[in-house]
Design a protein around this motif. Structure first.
Motif, short mmCIF file in Angstrom:
data_model
loop_
_atom_site.label_atom_id
_atom_site.label_comp_id
_atom_site.label_asym_id
_atom_site.label_seq_id
_atom_site.Cartn_x
_atom_site.Cartn_y
_atom_site.Cartn_z
N TYR A 321 -3.23 43.34 -11.17
CA TYR A 321 -1.96 43.22 -10.91
C TYR A 321 -1.57 41.88 -10.38
CZ TYR A 321 2.62 44.22 -8.68
OH TYR A 321 3.85 44.24 -8.35
N VAL A 322 -2.34 41.33 -9.71
CA VAL A 322 -2.09 39.85 -9.48
C VAL A 322 -2.16 38.89 -10.46
CG1 VAL A 322 -2.85 37.61 -8.10
CG2 VAL A 322 -2.71 39.87 -7.08
N ASN A 323 -3.05 39.01 -11.55
CA ASN A 323 -3.01 38.36 -12.81
C ASN A 323 -1.85 38.71 -13.56
OD1 ASN A 323 -5.30 37.22 -12.36
ND2 ASN A 323 -6.59 38.96 -13.55
N ASP A 324 -1.20 39.88 -13.73
CA ASP A 324 0.13 40.18 -14.48
C ASP A 324 1.17 39.40 -13.80
OD1 ASP A 324 -1.09 41.95 -16.06
OD2 ASP A 324 -0.75 43.61 -14.99
N LEU A 325 1.24 39.52 -12.15
CA LEU A 325 2.23 38.49 -11.43
C LEU A 325 2.19 37.12 -11.89
CD1 LEU A 325 2.10 40.29 -8.10
CD2 LEU A 325 3.90 40.45 -9.63
N ARG A 326 0.90 36.70 -12.22
CA ARG A 326 0.83 35.23 -12.35
C ARG A 326 1.52 34.85 -13.63
NH1 ARG A 326 -5.45 34.96 -10.24
NH2 ARG A 326 -4.76 34.48 -8.03
N ARG A 327 1.20 35.60 -14.83
CA ARG A 327 1.65 35.60 -15.97
C ARG A 327 3.40 35.62 -15.92
NH1 ARG A 327 -2.88 38.49 -17.49
NH2 ARG A 327 -1.77 40.40 -17.41
N MET A 328 3.87 36.56 -15.29
CA MET A 328 5.16 36.72 -15.14
C MET A 328 5.95 35.79 -14.45
SD MET A 328 5.97 40.86 -14.87
CE MET A 328 4.99 40.93 -13.17
N ALA A 329 5.41 35.22 -13.43
CA ALA A 329 5.93 34.16 -12.38
C ALA A 329 5.16 32.86 -12.46
CB ALA A 329 6.17 34.47 -11.12
N ASP A 331 5.46 29.66 -12.53
CA ASP A 331 5.96 28.53 -11.24
C ASP A 331 5.68 28.84 -9.93
OD1 ASP A 331 7.21 27.42 -13.57
OD2 ASP A 331 9.30 28.41 -13.06
N THR A 332 5.31 30.03 -9.70
CA THR A 332 4.75 30.40 -8.34
C THR A 332 3.05 30.72 -8.28
OG1 THR A 332 6.69 31.71 -8.11
CG2 THR A 332 4.95 32.31 -6.52
N ARG A 333 2.59 29.79 -7.28
CA ARG A 333 1.34 29.99 -6.87
C ARG A 333 0.88 31.38 -6.19
NH1 ARG A 333 -2.71 25.46 -4.25
NH2 ARG A 333 -4.76 26.56 -4.55
N ILE A 334 -0.04 32.20 -6.87
CA ILE A 334 -0.20 33.39 -6.19
C ILE A 334 -1.66 33.46 -5.82
CG2 ILE A 334 -0.40 35.96 -6.34
CD1 ILE A 334 2.11 35.48 -8.23
N GLU A 335 -2.26 33.46 -4.45
CA GLU A 335 -3.81 33.45 -4.05
C GLU A 335 -3.79 34.93 -3.61
OE1 GLU A 335 -5.85 31.15 -4.80
OE2 GLU A 335 -4.35 29.68 -5.42
N THR A 362 6.86 41.78 -5.07
CA THR A 362 8.27 41.93 -5.92
C THR A 362 9.44 41.36 -5.12
OG1 THR A 362 7.44 43.91 -6.91
CG2 THR A 362 9.75 43.75 -7.26
N ASN A 363 9.47 41.90 -3.79
CA ASN A 363 10.54 41.25 -3.11
C ASN A 363 10.51 39.74 -2.91
OD1 ASN A 363 11.61 43.67 -2.74
ND2 ASN A 363 10.83 44.14 -0.62
N ALA A 364 9.47 39.28 -2.76
CA ALA A 364 9.32 37.74 -2.51
C ALA A 364 9.73 37.00 -3.92
CB ALA A 364 7.95 37.53 -2.33
N LEU A 365 9.08 37.46 -4.97
CA LEU A 365 9.70 36.92 -6.26
C LEU A 365 11.13 37.03 -6.56
CD1 LEU A 365 6.61 37.82 -8.35
CD2 LEU A 365 7.05 35.69 -7.33
#
Length: 440
Positions: A321-329, A331-335, A362-365
């Motif tokens: 799920y986090v890898n999907d978020l990294r692809r969608m966002a 510009d945001t560093r997700i750890e 989702t709320n943060a992005l």
């Protein structure tokens, strides 16, 4: 106004009773001393009068009459509690007898006023050969007796005060010892009120308090059982809700999916057989609608139940799920930090943790546009724990929670956990805790 404790109230009653007894004892002693001093001084005055008369009678004929008054002071020894003054008529000189060692009472003035008897005075004229030779003045002087009485009553009342203090201390010690179990019962009730339902008083040796302790322990056991049942029922509610969601997802997948596929196939066939442009455009419109419904259906399936939950380990599901978020966002560093050797949770807990990750990220992005999002998942002996934080601008103090976060809070509460949301100018943090070791 703060209410006095039972110990203080008992102590006040004891002190009041002791004070009343002390006052009664002092009054009784004062009354007895007053009568005793009055009797002593009256007898002393009578003795002094008899002594003076006897001494004068003895000296008559033994000494010249004109020398009797001058020699009388040498022969007289005043009894205790009296003063004797001799007035010689021949020279007018007054001779005081018996005052050299009587400097007045050393007792307090208030005590002297309370016990001093009425002063008694006797004036004896001395006549020899029908001639007045002088006077003998006898007055009572109870100073020594008052001093003795003061020493006696002070000793008596001092011993009484000491005995009263010792008695009070013994009673206070006994009351404290008797009420110590009450303190233990109160402490256990306080623990129960704070949520520690395992607190127990235990058996008490005091027969009066043993039933109370037994009832408190029974209450704690009942509350503990009720809390266990409530937690079990709440988890069953969550599990049933998840089962319903899975059932709906299964129906959508098994029923809606084939129907939409069939609809699209038929629409394609209509398009291929169309003889006019209007028929072909109508078939393509049906295909577009079918594709749109399929997209909505896939979103519903994903929202109802993440397909990987229960099928793959939780770290893998989170990582994907986090890898999907990294692809969608981008510009945001997700750890993502997941504790090593993380045990696998039951399905309601795993689903809840995933929903927190999903809703929070989702709320943060969507609203905060942060530069960084940090996610941490670990366990302690009693809880699953998760923290999701971002470095966005935060939200105002009057901000109201959205439907998604409110739903997560309700779900976490049903599972017996907690959710805390904090936000300031440096970002927003979501902290969640879910109990471990629960059974459905």
């Amino acid at each position: 106004m703060k209410r006095l404790s039972l110990t203080i109230r008992i102590l006040i009653v004891i002190l009041v009773v002791q004070g009343m007894l002390f006052v009664m004892l002092a009054m009784a002693n004062l009354d007895g001393l007053r009568r005793e001093i009055a009797t002593e001084t009256r007898l002393a005055a009578q003795t002094a009068r008899s002594l003076v008369l006897a001494t004068i009678g003895t000296m008559q004929g033994a000494v010249p009459d004109d020398r009797l008054m001058a020699m009388l002071p040498e022969r007289l020894v005043p009894p205790r509690h009296t003063r004797i003054a001799i007035l010689d008529a021949s020279d007018g000189v007054i001779h005081q007898i018996g005052h050299a060692d009587q400097d007045g009472p050393t007792a307090p003035h208030w005590f002297v006023r309370m016990v001093a008897p009425e002063a008694l005075e006797t004036r004896l004229p001395v006549r020899l050969q029908d001639r007045l030779r002088g006077f003998v003045h006898i007055a009572t002087d109870p100073a020594n007796e008052i001093d003795r009485a003061w020493r006696d009553i002070r000793k008596t009342l001092g011993l009484a005060a000491l005995a009263s203090a010792l008695q009070t201390l013994l009673i206070l010690f006994a009351v404290r010892a008797a009420l110590r179990p009450v303190t233990a019962i109160t402490s256990r009730l306080s623990d129960i009120a704070k949520g520690d339902l395992s607190a127990r008083v235990g058996a008490l040796p005091q027969p009066d308090l043993a039933p109370l302790a037994e009832k408190v322990d029974h209450l704690a056991a009942s509350l503990e059982q009720a809390e266990t049942d409530r937690a079990r029922l709440q988890r069953q509610v969550v599990s049933r809700a998840d089962d319903e969601r899975k059932s709906i997802a299964r129906d959508l997948h098994d029923e809606m999916g084939p129907c939409l596929f069939g609809l699209r196939v038929e629409a394609e066939a209509l398009r291929d057989r169309a003889k006019s442009e209007d028929d072909r455009q109508g078939a393509e419109a049906i295909m577009a609608i079918a594709d749109q419904i399929s997209s909505v259906n896939r979103a519903l399936l994903k929202d109802l139940r993440p397909a990987a939950i229960g099928q793959l380990p939780l770290p893998v599901v989170f990582g994907d799920y986090v890898n999907d978020l990294r692809r969608m966002a981008a510009d945001t560093r997700i750890e993502l930090e997941i504790a090593p050797d993380l045990p696998e949770p039951d399905e309601p807990t795993a689903t809840t943790l995933f929903r927190i990750l999903q809703e929070g990220s989702t709320n943060a992005l969507r609203h905060a546009h942060p530069q960084r999002i940090d996610i941490r998942v670990w366990t302690d002996p009693a809880h699953w724990r998760m923290i999701l934080s971002d470095d966005g601008p935060g939200f105002p103090r009057q901000h109201r929670e959205g439907t998604g976060l409110t739903g997560m809070r309700e779900r976490i509460t049903l599972l017996g956990g907690s959710l805390q949301l904090t936000s300031d100018g440096s970002g927003t943090t979501i902290e969640a805790a879910l109990p471990r070791g629960q059974t459905q």
